[in-house]
Scaffold this motif. Structure first.
Motif, mmCIF file in Angstrom:
data_model
loop_
_atom_site.group_PDB
_atom_site.id
_atom_site.type_symbol
_atom_site.label_atom_id
_atom_site.label_comp_id
_atom_site.label_asym_id
_atom_site.label_seq_id
_atom_site.Cartn_x
_atom_site.Cartn_y
_atom_site.Cartn_z
ATOM 1 N N SER A 187 0.849 -1.187 0.000
ATOM 2 C CA SER A 187 0.000 0.000 0.000
ATOM 3 C C SER A 187 0.882 1.232 0.000
ATOM 4 C CB SER A 187 -0.934 0.004 1.215
ATOM 5 O OG SER A 187 -0.176 -0.024 2.420
ATOM 6 N N ARG A 188 0.327 2.326 -0.433
ATOM 7 C CA ARG A 188 1.109 3.557 -0.491
ATOM 8 C C ARG A 188 1.433 4.037 0.921
ATOM 9 N NH1 ARG A 188 1.260 5.902 -5.718
ATOM 10 N NH2 ARG A 188 2.379 7.604 -4.710
ATOM 11 N N THR A 189 2.608 4.632 1.062
ATOM 12 C CA THR A 189 2.988 5.210 2.344
ATOM 13 C C THR A 189 2.170 6.474 2.609
ATOM 14 O OG1 THR A 189 4.745 6.521 1.312
ATOM 15 C CG2 THR A 189 5.325 4.317 2.116
ATOM 16 N N ARG A 190 2.072 6.834 3.872
ATOM 17 C CA ARG A 190 1.288 8.020 4.227
ATOM 18 C C ARG A 190 1.863 9.269 3.577
ATOM 19 N NH1 ARG A 190 0.118 8.928 10.473
ATOM 20 N NH2 ARG A 190 -0.985 6.956 10.026
ATOM 21 N N GLU A 191 3.178 9.344 3.502
ATOM 22 C CA GLU A 191 3.807 10.525 2.906
ATOM 23 C C GLU A 191 3.460 10.658 1.438
ATOM 24 O OE1 GLU A 191 5.336 8.208 4.577
ATOM 25 O OE2 GLU A 191 5.856 9.188 6.472
ATOM 26 N N SER A 192 3.343 9.558 0.738
ATOM 27 C CA SER A 192 3.088 9.617 -0.705
ATOM 28 C C SER A 192 1.627 9.888 -1.024
ATOM 29 C CB SER A 192 3.488 8.294 -1.358
ATOM 30 O OG SER A 192 2.611 7.243 -0.969
ATOM 31 N N MET A 193 0.745 9.849 -0.010
ATOM 32 C CA MET A 193 -0.672 10.082 -0.256
ATOM 33 C C MET A 193 -1.052 11.554 -0.219
ATOM 34 S SD MET A 193 -2.130 7.314 -1.038
ATOM 35 C CE MET A 193 -3.849 7.795 -0.857
ATOM 36 N N SER A 194 -0.087 12.441 0.008
ATOM 37 C CA SER A 194 -0.353 13.888 -0.013
ATOM 38 C C SER A 194 0.760 14.581 -0.780
ATOM 39 C CB SER A 194 -0.457 14.440 1.403
ATOM 40 O OG SER A 194 0.758 14.240 2.103
ATOM 41 N N THR A 195 0.403 15.722 -1.387
ATOM 42 C CA THR A 195 1.359 16.441 -2.226
ATOM 43 C C THR A 195 1.332 17.922 -1.866
ATOM 44 O OG1 THR A 195 0.937 14.889 -4.036
ATOM 45 C CG2 THR A 195 2.049 16.945 -4.604
ATOM 46 N N LEU A 196 2.516 18.483 -1.611
ATOM 47 C CA LEU A 196 2.631 19.917 -1.373
ATOM 48 C C LEU A 196 2.673 20.621 -2.728
ATOM 49 C CD1 LEU A 196 2.999 22.300 0.566
ATOM 50 C CD2 LEU A 196 5.478 21.899 0.447
ATOM 51 N N VAL A 197 1.626 21.368 -3.016
ATOM 52 C CA VAL A 197 1.484 22.023 -4.321
ATOM 53 C C VAL A 197 1.797 23.509 -4.179
ATOM 54 C CG1 VAL A 197 -0.083 22.520 -6.237
ATOM 55 C CG2 VAL A 197 -0.256 20.344 -5.000
ATOM 56 N N ARG A 198 2.629 24.011 -5.083
ATOM 57 C CA ARG A 198 2.969 25.436 -5.123
ATOM 58 C C ARG A 198 2.683 25.987 -6.511
ATOM 59 N NH1 ARG A 198 7.364 23.090 -2.362
ATOM 60 N NH2 ARG A 198 7.646 23.822 -0.214
ATOM 61 N N GLY A 199 2.527 27.295 -6.576
ATOM 62 C CA GLY A 199 2.316 27.904 -7.885
ATOM 63 C C GLY A 199 1.988 29.375 -7.763
ATOM 64 N N SER A 200 1.541 29.952 -8.856
ATOM 65 C CA SER A 200 1.187 31.371 -8.880
ATOM 66 C C SER A 200 0.028 31.586 -9.847
ATOM 67 C CB SER A 200 2.390 32.229 -9.311
ATOM 68 O OG SER A 200 2.795 31.872 -10.630
ATOM 69 N N VAL A 201 -0.674 32.684 -9.634
ATOM 70 C CA VAL A 201 -1.794 33.058 -10.502
ATOM 71 C C VAL A 201 -1.549 34.474 -11.008
ATOM 72 C CG1 VAL A 201 -4.281 33.388 -10.690
ATOM 73 C CG2 VAL A 201 -3.370 31.580 -9.200
ATOM 74 N N LEU A 202 -1.512 34.645 -12.336
ATOM 75 C CA LEU A 202 -1.303 35.945 -12.967
ATOM 76 C C LEU A 202 -2.493 36.258 -13.862
ATOM 77 C CD1 LEU A 202 2.442 35.492 -14.063
ATOM 78 C CD2 LEU A 202 1.583 36.499 -11.922
ATOM 79 N N ASP A 203 -2.672 37.570 -14.147
ATOM 80 C CA ASP A 203 -3.746 37.950 -15.069
ATOM 81 C C ASP A 203 -3.180 38.093 -16.470
ATOM 82 O OD1 ASP A 203 -2.369 40.341 -15.137
ATOM 83 O OD2 ASP A 203 -3.825 41.427 -13.890
ATOM 84 N N GLU A 204 -4.013 38.634 -17.379
ATOM 85 C CA GLU A 204 -3.592 38.724 -18.780
ATOM 86 C C GLU A 204 -2.454 39.706 -18.994
ATOM 87 O OE1 GLU A 204 -7.205 41.300 -18.036
ATOM 88 O OE2 GLU A 204 -6.541 39.277 -17.575
ATOM 89 N N GLN A 205 -2.212 40.614 -18.059
ATOM 90 C CA GLN A 205 -1.080 41.551 -18.139
ATOM 91 C C GLN A 205 0.114 41.056 -17.323
ATOM 92 O OE1 GLN A 205 -4.319 43.098 -17.596
ATOM 93 N NE2 GLN A 205 -4.374 43.420 -19.830
ATOM 94 N N ASN A 206 0.110 39.779 -16.943
ATOM 95 C CA ASN A 206 1.177 39.177 -16.133
ATOM 96 C C ASN A 206 1.310 39.848 -14.768
ATOM 97 O OD1 ASN A 206 1.949 37.223 -17.999
ATOM 98 N ND2 ASN A 206 3.352 38.631 -19.048
ATOM 99 N N MET A 207 0.206 40.356 -14.244
ATOM 100 C CA MET A 207 0.193 40.940 -12.914
ATOM 101 C C MET A 207 -0.341 39.895 -11.923
ATOM 102 S SD MET A 207 1.386 43.964 -13.376
ATOM 103 C CE MET A 207 0.973 44.754 -11.826
ATOM 104 N N ALA A 208 0.207 39.962 -10.715
ATOM 105 C CA ALA A 208 -0.208 39.006 -9.686
ATOM 106 C C ALA A 208 -1.674 39.197 -9.342
ATOM 107 C CB ALA A 208 0.651 39.178 -8.451
ATOM 108 N N VAL A 209 -2.370 38.091 -9.225
ATOM 109 C CA VAL A 209 -3.779 38.114 -8.824
ATOM 110 C C VAL A 209 -3.821 37.858 -7.317
ATOM 111 C CG1 VAL A 209 -6.064 37.098 -9.107
ATOM 112 C CG2 VAL A 209 -4.516 37.290 -11.079
ATOM 113 N N VAL A 210 -4.184 38.891 -6.568
ATOM 114 C CA VAL A 210 -4.161 38.815 -5.109
ATOM 115 C C VAL A 210 -5.496 38.297 -4.589
ATOM 116 C CG1 VAL A 210 -3.834 40.131 -2.979
ATOM 117 C CG2 VAL A 210 -2.530 40.734 -5.042
ATOM 118 N N HIS A 211 -5.438 37.461 -3.571
ATOM 119 C CA HIS A 211 -6.613 36.928 -2.864
ATOM 120 C C HIS A 211 -7.555 36.164 -3.799
ATOM 121 C CE1 HIS A 211 -8.453 36.757 1.047
ATOM 122 N NE2 HIS A 211 -9.652 37.038 0.541
#
Length: 275
Positions: A187-211
């Motif tokens: 069976s899968r280990t407990r650690e492998s059953m979750s993933t730390l996801v990172r990233g960013s969200v930008l708008d059409e002018q490559n500006m940061a989308v806040v909140h």
């Protein structure tokens, strides 16, 4: 004459029993008839047949001790020689086959989480004898060859080295030469059953989308972007899974598509904020 017939019948029975033990030793061992049972059967029959050998067939055995021979001298004459060989064979032959025989063993690696998936990486180690046997997994299977027959129907220690997987059951496995395959459940280990996801969200002018509000798989994991448009959260799914991601700003859904989550590759998205 009655004594001759009785002792003769006993001799024939002992001879037959010894022959069965010689030629069918392995089968008797599989039935649980071990060397102790051989002893119990052979000794009484041997004594009963001794009368026939000594009286009716003029066989005898003698032992003399002298200085020229360290352990003395044993003399056997007549049919008792054959009987001694048969009885001795009843003890020796089954053990000979058990120590010299070997068998092959195949194992299937079965994932309890995804039973239809075939594992193609990692190793399986069996602790047999002084040197453990390690075999690589190929197409969900491993094969161990030339296992001593003394390990048939015995439990041995098992070790798996499979990325993100661990043994689901005991770390012991029952070896059997009669089975085509032995299933090893992981069976899968407990650690492998979750993933730390990172990233960013930008708008059409490559500006940061806040909140901006991010919703993975309809509430499975949610978070907001920070002042730089970045986000970080733990999704309770293994890396490589595909999930539905929805991004909402100002009460409007700006993004609603399937993405692949990964702890190594950031999810960088560009959304359209026009009304």
């Amino acid at each position: 004459m009655n004594w001759i017939w009785i002792s003769g019948a006993a001799f024939l029975l002992s001879f037959l029993a010894a022959g069965i033990m010689i030629f069918f030793g392995k089968e008797l061992e599989d039935l649980g008839i071990t060397g102790n049972i051989y002893y119990i059967i052979l000794i009484p029959l041997g004594f009963s047949s001794a009368a026939f050998l000594a009286g009716a067939m003029k066989s005898y055995a003698s032992f003399t001790s002298n200085e020229s021979v360290t352990y003395g001298k044993l003399q056997l004459t007549g049919p008792i020689v054959i009987f001694a060989l048969v009885v001795g064979g009843g003890f020796i032959m089954p053990n000979y086959y058990n120590t010299k025989g070997q068998f092959d063993l195949k194992m299937r690696i079965v994932s309890n989480d995804q039973p239809l998936n075939t594992l193609n990486e990692g190793t399986i180690t069996l602790y047999i004898g002084k040197e453990p046997k390690t075999v690589s997994i190929h197409e969900g299977e491993v094969a161990f060859y030339n296992i001593p027959e003394e390990y048939d129907n015995r439990k041995v220690r098992l070790l798996t080295a499979i990325k993100n997987y661990q043994l689901a059951d005991s770390n012991e496995v029952l070896l059997s030469k009669r089975d085509d395959y032995v299933d090893i459940h992981v069976s899968r280990t407990r650690e492998s059953m979750s993933t730390l996801v990172r990233g960013s969200v930008l708008d059409e002018q490559n500006m940061a989308v806040v909140h901006a509000w991010l919703d993975f798989s309809s509430g499975l994991a949610t978070c907001y972007t920070d002042a730089n448009g970045n986000f970080s959260l733990t999704v309770p799914l293994p890396s490589g899974e595909k999930v539905q991601l929805k991004i909402v700003t100002d009460g409007i859904t700006r993004f609603n598509e399937v993405v692949t989550i990964s702890s190594a590759i950031p999810i960088d998205l560009r959304i359209d904020k026009t009304p």
